[in-house]
Design an enzyme around this catalytic site. Structure first.
Site: not given
Length: 256
Positions: A151, A41-43, A104, A161
């Site tokens: 994701h 994922h990215y945050t 993440e 993401d």
């Protein structure tokens, strides 16, 4: 003679007070890790906000990688379930929180402006550290390369993401995920002979690759979202969700 029952009672109570005792001398050979998937994922935020979001409830991940790549935050033990995948599906498995490790990556994601959407790149130091972490997890849990996903792969109807600038090709070069070979893609393009397959064909091939999508032969929004997720990963320069020859060749060349 009266002291013997008293002694036995004392020993029994002493054993109970010490808690449960287990005999580990006989172990089953039939078991495996609960971890089948790794989800990236990215945050969508900076490090302070990412830490706050991931520690105050509602959402969580096993690991958090800051942009500088100097450290890895371990936020949930791997033997515990983190809340990162949500409503998800991959290769027929659903609700992947219970069977996955979530990573993440601190990254803003994208910014929408008057000239359109701008995606934010990933620093190389961050990706280098991610690759080391992925190799470690994959080795310890035996995660199949096809099950290291984004994701957007497992929830393409609601997530984008880690985005089109995430360097999946570097993960492939490190031996972590499967990747279509350029020569095979060109061969598949020749076989297609300029004919773009029907929508039903794309739906079948995307399902074969692991994605969940309808199989009704119509180019609806759900199908476009899934195709866009695939394109974002393997052909990020154009990820509009429209069927085309290059996407078809990539699907045919993808080793599964």
């Amino acid at each position: 003679m009266k002291t013997l029952p008293l002694l036995a009672l004392t020993l029994l109570l002493g054993g109970c007070a010490g808690g449960l005792r287990f005999d580990d001398s006989q172990r089953s050979v039939d078991h495996s890790s609960r971890v089948e998937f790794i989800v990236i994922h990215y945050t969508s935020s900076d490090l302070p906000r990412s830490l706050q979001t991931l520690t105050t409830g509602g959402v969580s991940a096993h690991y958090l990688l800051p942009a500088d790549g100097r450290r890895i935050y371990r936020m949930v033990d791997e033997n515990r379930r983190a809340w990162h995948a949500g409503d998800s599906q991959w290769r027929g498995r659903t609700w992947l929180n219970a069977s996955s490790i979530g990573i993440e990556i601190v990254n803003p994601g994208y910014t929408d402006g008057p000239d359109g959407r701008t995606w934010h790149p990933y620093p190389q130091a961050q990706i280098d550290r991610l690759i080391v972490l992925l190799k470690d997890i994959q080795t310890r849990h035996g995660v199949a390369p096809v099950n290291i996903v984004g994701h957007s792969d497992i929830a393409p109807q609601r997530k984008v993401d880690p985005g089109p600038l995430f360097p999946w090709r570097q993960l492939a070069a490190a031996g972590l995920i499967p990747w279509p070979k350029a020569a095979v893609v060109q061969d598949k393009l020749r076989q297609l002979d300029g004919r773009v397959p029907e929508v039903a064909w794309f739906q079948h091939q995307l399902e074969r690759a692991g994605y969940a999508l309808p199989q009704h032969g119509e180019l609806d929004e759900a199908t476009r979202n899934v195709l866009a997720a695939f394109q974002m990963k393997y052909r990020p320069e154009r990820h509009d969700g429209q069927p085309d020859l290059h996407s078809a060749a990539l699907l045919l060349a993808l080793p599964l």
